[in-house]
Design a protein around this motif. Structure first.
Motif, PDB file in Angstrom:
ATOM      1  N   VAL A 177      65.266  14.924  49.782  1.00 32.31           N
ATOM      2  CA  VAL A 177      64.638  16.245  49.722  1.00 32.31           C
ATOM      3  C   VAL A 177      65.664  17.316  50.095  1.00 32.31           C
ATOM      4  N   THR A 178      65.728  18.347  49.279  1.00 30.06           N
ATOM      5  CA  THR A 178      66.546  19.523  49.561  1.00 30.06           C
ATOM      6  C   THR A 178      65.629  20.731  49.639  1.00 30.06           C
ATOM      7  N   CYS A 179      66.156  21.852  50.154  1.00 29.21           N
ATOM      8  CA  CYS A 179      65.326  23.054  50.239  1.00 29.21           C
ATOM      9  C   CYS A 179      66.199  24.290  50.297  1.00 29.21           C
ATOM     10  N   ASP A 180      65.591  25.426  49.988  1.00 27.06           N
ATOM     11  CA  ASP A 180      66.281  26.702  50.129  1.00 27.06           C
ATOM     12  C   ASP A 180      65.378  27.694  50.837  1.00 27.06           C
ATOM     13  N   VAL A 181      65.977  28.792  51.293  1.00 26.00           N
ATOM     14  CA  VAL A 181      65.210  29.909  51.838  1.00 26.00           C
ATOM     15  C   VAL A 181      65.594  31.158  51.056  1.00 26.00           C
ATOM     16  N   ASN A 182      64.633  32.047  50.908  1.00 25.49           N
ATOM     17  CA  ASN A 182      64.851  33.280  50.164  1.00 25.49           C
ATOM     18  C   ASN A 182      65.611  34.302  51.001  1.00 25.49           C
ATOM     19  N   ILE A 183      66.452  35.065  50.338  1.00 29.17           N
ATOM     20  CA  ILE A 183      67.294  36.049  51.011  1.00 29.17           C
ATOM     21  C   ILE A 183      66.477  37.009  51.876  1.00 29.17           C
ATOM     22  N   TYR A 184      65.346  37.474  51.362  1.00 27.43           N
ATOM     23  CA  TYR A 184      64.561  38.465  52.090  1.00 27.43           C
ATOM     24  C   TYR A 184      63.843  37.867  53.297  1.00 27.43           C
ATOM     25  N   HIS A 185      63.528  36.559  53.244  1.00 26.15           N
ATOM     26  CA  HIS A 185      62.872  35.936  54.393  1.00 26.15           C
ATOM     27  C   HIS A 185      63.819  35.786  55.582  1.00 26.15           C
ATOM     28  N   LEU A 186      65.122  35.900  55.326  1.00 30.29           N
ATOM     29  CA  LEU A 186      66.085  35.921  56.420  1.00 30.29           C
ATOM     30  C   LEU A 186      66.215  37.310  57.031  1.00 30.29           C
ATOM     31  N   MET A 187      65.731  38.315  56.316  1.00 28.79           N
ATOM     32  CA  MET A 187      65.903  39.700  56.754  1.00 28.79           C
ATOM     33  C   MET A 187      64.644  40.301  57.381  1.00 28.79           C
TER      34      MET A 187
END
Length: 427
Positions: free
Chosen positions: A264-274
């Motif tokens: 399993v891999t995953c990503d996070v959205n740029i705006y959710h870090l901000m």
């Protein structure tokens, strides 16, 4: 970047180039038709070259975008592939994993049509196929056909299978899809969201949604869905990827799943870090995105996931929305935000401060391409030049006729001077 200047050749003066480990100052770097040349190559050459004094700016390896949707052909009134290509060049992206919610790729003819429209742009694209016809979760798409491609239609196979960011369907249908898709060896991409728990929610269910009287989406809408997918992946031995994870609890599930041997891999959205859900007090519909901004503790959990390697990459979730569909009450607006043009200047400094330069480049460029199965050309030059001077984001920076970014009119801590991608310098 307000005045377009497009050249095949460029001389970058006083630029700090990334050498694979660190940025090294160069008084002059010459690039000719996509390749590094002797720094004095253009001194006596007959062909013209753009000359740019970078004043110590950074030459960063060009980025790769997960989560882009250019909407053409069904919604080309909103956005087009031409708009998307311009956005990628402006933002410093040499490639992308493409999946359109409006235009599901569920047969070879649709794949051929999309690949033909993306061809000849000198950028690298991978395409996600739909695992159900029209993302309807009623009938399985021809996944074997999509994975293999077609010599007759002259198309490559898809990189994997996705859901168009729709809520995950019934567990039975997912099992059928993953069992069939297992024969292709491709990864399944899901945005974990239980549709019965989401219902008509548009923001994170928490203190701010209660205070503002907005319909919330609880964390368990994501975690229950993610757990179901992980159990199916374990049972069927199918690789999966989670798009735009928002909750710390979901990252815990992923950590446990990897210990059990689940791929399993995953990503996070740029705006959710901000941003976190405290931004809801502005009542600005520009912050209406799906999945929603979660609590501040979740945002910090995402940063921790980047640091410890649980999160594999940072995604863009570039979703153009017409002005009239955003300029309404928050709950009546359509969710989504464009990000390609503003992501790097908005997040670069914080990423480097928290994670270091090498890790930042990995998360924005190397890892997303690996997830998409794209091998960058090591010989050709693809880079974006970033000044560490702040600027205010203007509508003129955004490609197309939509500018639905929450950063519009806001100051970001860096500025893109230009990009050299696919053999073309653009500023």
């Amino acid at each position: 970047m307000n005045k377009p200047n497009v050249m095949n050749n460029v001389v970058l003066k006083n630029v700090r180039m990334w050498d694979g480990k660190q940025f090294v100052m160069n008084d002059k770097v010459a690039i000719a038709d996509g390749y590094l040349a002797d720094k004095n190559y253009f001194d006596n050459a007959s062909e013209p070259a753009a000359v740019v004094d970078c004043e110590g700016a950074l030459a960063i390896p060009a980025l790769f975008a997960l989560g882009v949707d250019f909407q053409e052909p069904l919604r080309d009134d909103v956005y087009t592939i031409k708009d998307g290509i311009n956005a990628m060049r402006k933002g410093g992206f040499y490639g992308a994993l493409y999946e359109s919610a409006a235009n599901p790729v569920d047969d070879s003819e649709k794949l051929a049509a999309l690949e033909n429209r993306l061809a000849g742009k000198d950028l690298k694209f991978a395409v996600l196929g739909a695992y159900s016809v029209e993302f309807g979760s009623d009938h399985l798409a021809e996944m074997m056909e999509l994975a293999e491609g077609s010599e007759e239609l002259d198309v490559c196979g898809v990189a994997g299978f996705g859901d168009g960011n729709a809520s995950i369907p019934s567990t039975r249908f997912m099992r059928l899809a993953m069992e069939y898709g297992k024969m292709t060896g491709k990864r399944f991409f899901f945005q974990p969201m239980d549709k019965t728990l989401r219902k008509s929610g548009c923001v994170h269910e928490g203190a701010y949604s209660d205070m503002l009287g907005m319909k919330g989406i609880p964390r368990i809408a994501e975690t229950i869905s993610a757990y179901t997918v992980l159990e199916l992946a374990r049972f069927l031995q199918v690789p999966v990827h989670f798009k735009q994870v928002t909750c710390g609890e979901t990252l815990d599930l992923i950590r446990d799943a990897r210990k059990k041997g689940i791929d399993v891999t995953c990503d996070v959205n740029i705006y959710h870090l901000m941003f976190d859900d405290s931004i809801l007090t502005t009542l600005d519909s520009a912050y209406h995105v799906l999945p929603p901004f979660r609590a501040a503790t979740d945002r910090e959990a995402l940063w921790a996931g980047l640091a410890d390697g649980t999160v594999n990459a940072i995604s863009m979730n570039h979703t153009p929305i017409l002005h009239q569909d955003k300029d309404v009450n928050f709950e009546d607006s359509l969710p989504g935000a464009v990000s390609l043009e503003v992501a790097l200047p908005a997040i670069w400094k914080e990423l480097v401060a928290r994670l270091g330069e090498a890790k930042t480049i990995e998360l924005l460029s190397i890892a997303p391409a690996k997830i998409a199965g794209v091998e960058p050309d090591a010989k050709r030059v693809n880079l974006v030049v970033l000044s560490e001077k702040s600027h205010v984001v203007k509508a003129s920076e955004i490609a197309g006729h939509v500018c639905n970014t929450p950063l519009l009119g806001k100051e970001v801590p860096a500025t893109i001077i230009g990009s050299y991608i696919g053999g073309v310098w653009t500023e």
